[in-house]
Design an enzyme around this catalytic site. Structure first.
Site, PDB file in Angstrom:
ATOM      1  N   HIS A 134       0.159   4.051   8.292  1.00  0.00           N
ATOM      2  CA  HIS A 134       0.921   4.927   7.017  1.00  0.00           C
ATOM      3  C   HIS A 134       1.322   6.237   7.545  1.00  0.00           C
ATOM      4  CE1 HIS A 134      -1.948   1.913   4.943  1.00  0.00           C
ATOM      5  NE2 HIS A 134      -1.032   1.735   4.186  1.00  0.00           N
ATOM      6  N   SER A 162       0.820  -1.059  -0.181  1.00  0.00           N
ATOM      7  CA  SER A 162       0.139   0.058  -0.031  1.00  0.00           C
ATOM      8  C   SER A 162       0.798   1.437  -0.010  1.00  0.00           C
ATOM      9  CB  SER A 162      -0.844  -0.006   1.366  1.00  0.00           C
ATOM     10  OG  SER A 162      -0.127  -0.134   2.448  1.00  0.00           O
ATOM     11  N   ASP A 215      -2.596   7.400   9.113  1.00  0.00           N
ATOM     12  CA  ASP A 215      -3.356   6.597   9.594  1.00  0.00           C
ATOM     13  C   ASP A 215      -2.745   5.359  10.597  1.00  0.00           C
ATOM     14  OD1 ASP A 215      -2.609   4.618   7.981  1.00  0.00           O
ATOM     15  OD2 ASP A 215      -4.670   4.290   6.835  1.00  0.00           O
TER      16      ASP A 215
END
Ligand SMILES: *[C@@H]1O[C@H](CO)[C@@H](O)[C@H](O)[C@H]1NC(C)=O
Ligand SMILES: *[C@@H]1O[C@H](CO)[C@@H](O)[C@H](O)[C@H]1NC(C)=O
Length: 347
Positions: free
Chosen positions: A315, A36, A312
């Site tokens: 990340h 991601s 978050d």
């Protein structure tokens, strides 16, 4: 990510690299693999929980539109488009680069199984792209094109996060065993990419995953998870061993390794020195430290995301990513070595 994945460097790093590479001129394209931290939207095309195509992700992106990136990126201008978007077109053009990265992916097929495009699957897709380029450009031109391109890979965080969450009391030798298994797979995966024309590899090691809000929140004292952090260090070191071994064997292979763990720990350990106020809690999320639930439209987010290290529960923020990008591009050991991205691009 949950789901997981972390830290480190980020889609942003890779976006910035692409933009920089395009302007540098010597790099015709960037081919992106991983998790991601580099996903530019492939998971939007999957039936998966590991998605980010909703607000507040992307709130700093042009028009504030969520594009499927797991961050708040606005550098993502000259980007390699997501493979699953490109490949749906009958005359897909892969010459300008493509991203295979998928949120949740790990070195191991077992990590987030059925929730993402595994690294093995990404390489399988790339193998098709390689054949397509060889057909359209001719074998020799395709080889030259690929040899000048950058292969950016960020992988490993999800594997280590999963392991650390499930094995909080793992002994050093158990940790080493798991990392050794990951590295054995990674070694084969990197060899496959070399066999398919990769000659300039940018490898982004895992961040200090134990310090992500999600893992930190699990401890009563809210300290970094020691197992996760120790394994990140071992993994990055072993990945460097694999790459230096390959470069010794293949003189036409060049690489830059970014030690995201070493680079990011500076901000976590001395936030004020780097302009951060909050290095523990996530900016966007819900629950204790905003670390219980992902950043969704229902989540709250902090007043100033530039003063947070983490966007978050896994990340980094764009502010963090920009600093990391600058280090990867123009920095030096022990953060980026044996050469930096600017030097890798110029080869
Ligand atoms: C992982 O999956 C790929 C197919 O996607 C397969 O070729 C490979 O053998 C698998 N690896 C392991 C270790 O099971
Ligand atoms: C937000 O944080 C950054 C970094 O600490 C700081 O430079 C900026 O002034 C802050 N903005 C506001 C509106 O407080």
């Amino acid at each position: 990510m949950a789901v997981a994945s972390v830290v480190a460097c980020c889609s942003l790093v890779i976006m910035a690299l692409m933009a920089a590479a395009a302007t540098a001129g010597s790099v015709p394209a960037v081919y992106v693999f991983g998790d991601s931290l580099a996903d530019v939207g492939n998971n939007n095309h999957l039936l998966t929980l590991l998605k980010a195509d909703f607000s507040h992700n992307g709130m700093d992106y042009a028009g504030g539109k969520a594009t499927g990136r797991f961050s708040t990126d606005k550098l993502g201008l000259a980007t390699s488009p997501p493979y699953l978007a490109l490949s749906s077109s009958s005359n897909a053009n892969y010459v300008n680069g493509v991203s295979f990265a998928s949120g949740g992916a790990g070195v191991s097929n077992a990590t987030n199984k059925n929730q993402c495009i595994t690294l093995d699957k990404q390489i399988e897709y790339y193998s098709g792209v390689y054949s397509s380029l060889a057909r359209s450009l001719g074998q020799a031109k395709a080889a030259t094109h690929l040899a000048r391109s950058i292969f950016a890979i960020t992988i490993g965080s999800n594997d280590i996060i999963h392991y650390a969450k499930a094995n909080n009391a793992a002994t050093p030798s158990q940790q080493q065993q798991y990392v050794a298994a990951l590295i054995q797979s990674l070694s084969g995966q990197l060899q496959s990419l070399y066999n398919l024309g990769a000659r300039k590899v940018l490898f982004l090691g895992t961040g200090p995953v134990g310090c992500t809000p999600s893992l930190r929140e699990m401890s009563s004292a809210k300290v970094c998870n020691a197992v996760g952090n120790a394994m990140a260090v071992q993994y990055n070191k072993a990945a460097e061993g694999v790459l230096s071994g390959m470069a010794a064997k293949y003189t036409d292979l060049h690489y830059a390794l970014f030690d995201s763990s070493a680079a990011l720990l500076r901000y976590i350990n001395q936030p004020a020195e780097y302009g951060f106020v909050e290095a523990k809690a996530a900016c966007c999320g819900l629950g204790d430290m905003n670390a219980k639930i992902a950043c969704t439209p229902l989540s709250s987010y902090c007043a100033n995301r530039s003063d947070h290290v983490f966007w978050d529960f896994y990340h980094p923020t764009e502010a963090t990513a920009q600093k990391l990008t600058a280090t990867a591009f123009d920095g030096s050991a022990p953060f980026i070595f044996p050469i930096n991205v600017r030097q890798l691009s110029a080869i």
